[in-house]
Write a protein that holds these residues in place. Structure first.
Motif, PDB file in Angstrom:
ATOM      1  N   ASP A   1      51.353  55.896  44.902  1.00  0.00           N
ATOM      2  CA  ASP A   1      52.083  55.047  45.847  1.00  0.00           C
ATOM      3  C   ASP A   1      51.187  53.961  46.426  1.00  0.00           C
ATOM      4  O   ASP A   1      51.590  52.796  46.533  1.00  0.00           O
ATOM      5  N   GLN A   2      49.967  54.339  46.802  1.00  0.00           N
ATOM      6  CA  GLN A   2      49.058  53.347  47.380  1.00  0.00           C
ATOM      7  C   GLN A   2      48.534  52.387  46.313  1.00  0.00           C
ATOM      8  O   GLN A   2      48.292  51.213  46.593  1.00  0.00           O
ATOM      9  N   GLY A   3      48.394  52.885  45.096  1.00  0.00           N
ATOM     10  CA  GLY A   3      48.026  51.997  43.993  1.00  0.00           C
ATOM     11  C   GLY A   3      49.109  50.962  43.757  1.00  0.00           C
ATOM     12  O   GLY A   3      48.820  49.782  43.520  1.00  0.00           O
ATOM     13  N   TYR A   4      50.352  51.406  43.846  1.00  0.00           N
ATOM     14  CA  TYR A   4      51.484  50.498  43.695  1.00  0.00           C
ATOM     15  C   TYR A   4      51.466  49.435  44.798  1.00  0.00           C
ATOM     16  O   TYR A   4      51.635  48.234  44.534  1.00  0.00           O
ATOM     17  N   ASN A   5      51.280  49.871  46.053  1.00  0.00           N
ATOM     18  CA  ASN A   5      51.239  48.930  47.175  1.00  0.00           C
ATOM     19  C   ASN A   5      50.111  47.918  47.007  1.00  0.00           C
ATOM     20  O   ASN A   5      50.284  46.714  47.267  1.00  0.00           O
ATOM     21  N   TYR A   6      48.960  48.401  46.578  1.00  0.00           N
ATOM     22  CA  TYR A   6      47.803  47.529  46.361  1.00  0.00           C
ATOM     23  C   TYR A   6      48.131  46.497  45.274  1.00  0.00           C
ATOM     24  O   TYR A   6      47.858  45.294  45.427  1.00  0.00           O
ATOM     25  N   ALA A   7      48.728  46.958  44.193  1.00  0.00           N
ATOM     26  CA  ALA A   7      49.082  46.048  43.101  1.00  0.00           C
ATOM     27  C   ALA A   7      50.124  45.023  43.545  1.00  0.00           C
ATOM     28  O   ALA A   7      50.071  43.862  43.125  1.00  0.00           O
ATOM     29  N   MET A   8      51.059  45.431  44.393  1.00  0.00           N
ATOM     30  CA  MET A   8      52.061  44.493  44.909  1.00  0.00           C
ATOM     31  C   MET A   8      51.392  43.377  45.702  1.00  0.00           C
ATOM     32  O   MET A   8      51.767  42.201  45.596  1.00  0.00           O
ATOM     33  N   VAL A   9      50.406  43.745  46.513  1.00  0.00           N
ATOM     34  CA  VAL A   9      49.672  42.741  47.287  1.00  0.00           C
ATOM     35  C   VAL A   9      48.932  41.790  46.352  1.00  0.00           C
ATOM     36  O   VAL A   9      48.943  40.574  46.537  1.00  0.00           O
ATOM     37  N   LEU A  10      48.300  42.350  45.328  1.00  0.00           N
ATOM     38  CA  LEU A  10      47.561  41.524  44.374  1.00  0.00           C
ATOM     39  C   LEU A  10      48.500  40.557  43.635  1.00  0.00           C
ATOM     40  O   LEU A  10      48.142  39.402  43.383  1.00  0.00           O
ATOM     41  N   MET A  11      49.689  41.029  43.296  1.00  0.00           N
ATOM     42  CA  MET A  11      50.655  40.147  42.647  1.00  0.00           C
ATOM     43  C   MET A  11      51.091  39.023  43.588  1.00  0.00           C
ATOM     44  O   MET A  11      51.246  37.870  43.180  1.00  0.00           O
ATOM     45  N   ALA A  12      51.291  39.366  44.858  1.00  0.00           N
ATOM     46  CA  ALA A  12      51.673  38.352  45.848  1.00  0.00           C
ATOM     47  C   ALA A  12      50.570  37.319  46.036  1.00  0.00           C
ATOM     48  O   ALA A  12      50.842  36.173  46.410  1.00  0.00           O
ATOM     49  N   MET A  13      49.321  37.728  45.748  1.00  0.00           N
ATOM     50  CA  MET A  13      48.177  36.820  45.851  1.00  0.00           C
ATOM     51  C   MET A  13      47.901  36.108  44.532  1.00  0.00           C
ATOM     52  O   MET A  13      46.871  35.455  44.382  1.00  0.00           O
ATOM     53  N   ASP A  14      48.832  36.255  43.586  1.00  0.00           N
ATOM     54  CA  ASP A  14      48.706  35.637  42.260  1.00  0.00           C
ATOM     55  C   ASP A  14      47.454  36.127  41.527  1.00  0.00           C
ATOM     56  O   ASP A  14      46.713  35.350  40.934  1.00  0.00           O
ATOM     57  N   LYS A  15      47.275  37.446  41.559  1.00  0.00           N
ATOM     58  CA  LYS A  15      46.171  38.072  40.843  1.00  0.00           C
ATOM     59  C   LYS A  15      46.720  39.137  39.891  1.00  0.00           C
ATOM     60  O   LYS A  15      46.441  40.334  40.037  1.00  0.00           O
ATOM     61  N   PRO A  16      47.555  38.729  38.914  1.00  0.00           N
ATOM     62  CA  PRO A  16      48.197  39.725  38.046  1.00  0.00           C
ATOM     63  C   PRO A  16      47.214  40.538  37.227  1.00  0.00           C
ATOM     64  O   PRO A  16      47.464  41.716  36.937  1.00  0.00           O
ATOM     65  N   GLU A  17      46.085  39.922  36.841  1.00  0.00           N
ATOM     66  CA  GLU A  17      45.110  40.670  36.039  1.00  0.00           C
ATOM     67  C   GLU A  17      44.498  41.813  36.839  1.00  0.00           C
ATOM     68  O   GLU A  17      44.283  42.916  36.326  1.00  0.00           O
ATOM     69  N   ASN A  18      44.236  41.578  38.153  1.00  0.00           N
ATOM     70  CA  ASN A  18      43.706  42.638  39.002  1.00  0.00           C
ATOM     71  C   ASN A  18      44.756  43.705  39.261  1.00  0.00           C
ATOM     72  O   ASN A  18      44.448  44.905  39.304  1.00  0.00           O
TER      73      ASN A  18
END
Length: 344
Positions: free
Chosen positions: A129-146
């Motif tokens: 769940d927290q990995g998902y939340n972290y990835a959502m933030v990264l996507m919002a920051m335009d960091k899809p590779e991260n």
């Protein structure tokens, strides 16, 4: 039931206060505050938790729950401050880290949320769940590779977590990775969503799997009603799919992928019949090198037809407005009494 619990808590505190000549303890303040919190009486809860916070023994728990109240009442900046105070006392408090990260998302501080989620995953590396939340933030920051890198750590559990699998597909799509084809396919094997299927069709088209892309686009068109797409609630959503817009995409794909046949022109005419009027998009087709000269002539004919229809509609609307104004003016004149004759 909650009211009964609050009554019992208050009664217990009153009895305790009487027994100790009015001197309530920090634990009692905290219990009373939390009883009000459970009832959703946040103003009362804050009052008692602030008292409990002034005493060291219940300071951290009270501060954390004050943050929860601030969050629940939409005061996200206050929530951040409360959770940060907890972290100042206990930097590895996972609950406070999670809450502070989520509150920062609400304030728009994505960079701060990114830092906090990174720390959460250092403490709880197996938390999907927290990995998902972290990835959502990264996507919002335009960091899809991260974001993809984070999500791939949970690859083995994704079959049971559709949201995480879909987010992985979207991170790969954002990077134009061919792997997105398989990830979307895996998600759609167990789930059904028109917008996701449209994304899948886009990925297939990008990967030059034109036949499969056409099949998926056609499935999307079949799923969409005339006009706007998913529900009445989507009418004011500029990102909502339109049936005619998807038909245009099918037409473009047919015109480029198979220039010998007239299927693309027929699809384009169907789109126009159903209401497609975007002449700018149609004009872009004239620059496509894969479209034949004969088909470009047909596209120009379609554009001219749309423009003519627009002019005719504007003229009809203008005439109708003028007629309505004239009828209204005539009705107003009929209602005005005649002026008396000056000679009488």
């Amino acid at each position: 039931m909650k009211s009964v619990i609050l009554f019992l808590v208050i009664a217990s505190l009153c009895f305790s206060g009487c027994a100790s000549q009015g001197a309530a303890s920090a634990e009692e303040y905290f219990s009373l505050g939390m009883a009000y919190f459970e009832l959703g009486k946040y103003a009362e809860a804050e009052k008692w938790l602030n008292r409990a916070r002034s005493i060291d023994k219940t300071k951290t728990a009270s501060e954390y729950n004050l943050g929860r109240i601030a969050y629940e009442t939409g005061r996200f900046d206050d929530a951040v401050r409360h959770f940060d105070r907890v972290l100042a006392r206990d930097k590895d408090n996972v609950l406070a880290l999670k809450s502070a990260a989520y509150s920062r998302i609400k304030t728009g501080d994505l960079s701060g949320a990114e830092t906090l989620y990174k720390r959460v995953l250092e403490l709880e590396p197996d938390s999907v769940d927290q990995g998902y939340n972290y990835a959502m933030v990264l996507m919002a920051m335009d960091k899809p590779e991260n974001a993809e890198e984070v999500l791939l750590k949970y690859k083995l559990t994704m079959a049971d977590n559709k949201d995480t699998l879909l987010l992985l597909a979207r991170t790969q799509k954002a990077q134009n990775k061919v792997e997105a084809v398989d990830t979307y396919s895996q998600w759609l094997a167990e789930n059904n969503d028109t917008k996701v299927r449209y994304e899948y069709a886009q990925v297939l088209e990008s990967g030059q799997f034109y036949a499969r892309a056409l099949e998926e686009y056609r499935t999307v068109v079949t799923a969409l009603p005339q006009g706007r797409s998913f529900s009445d609630a989507a009418l004011n959503d500029p990102t909502a799919l339109e049936r005619t817009a998807v038909r245009f995409i099918i037409a473009r794909l047919l015109l480029v992928a198979d220039s010998e046949k007239d299927d693309g022109i027929k699809e384009l005419e169907t789109a126009v019949t159903e209401g497609f009027t975007d002449t700018e998009k149609l004009t872009t087709l004239l620059d496509e090198t894969g479209i034949s000269a004969a088909h470009k002539d047909e596209i120009r004919r379609v554009i001219d037809g749309i423009n003519k229809a627009k002019v005719e509609k504007e003229a009809a609307d203008k005439a109708a407005a003028e007629k309505e104004a004239a009828e209204k003016a005539a009705a107003e004149l009929e209602g005005v009494p005649n002026e008396p004759d000056a000679s009488s």
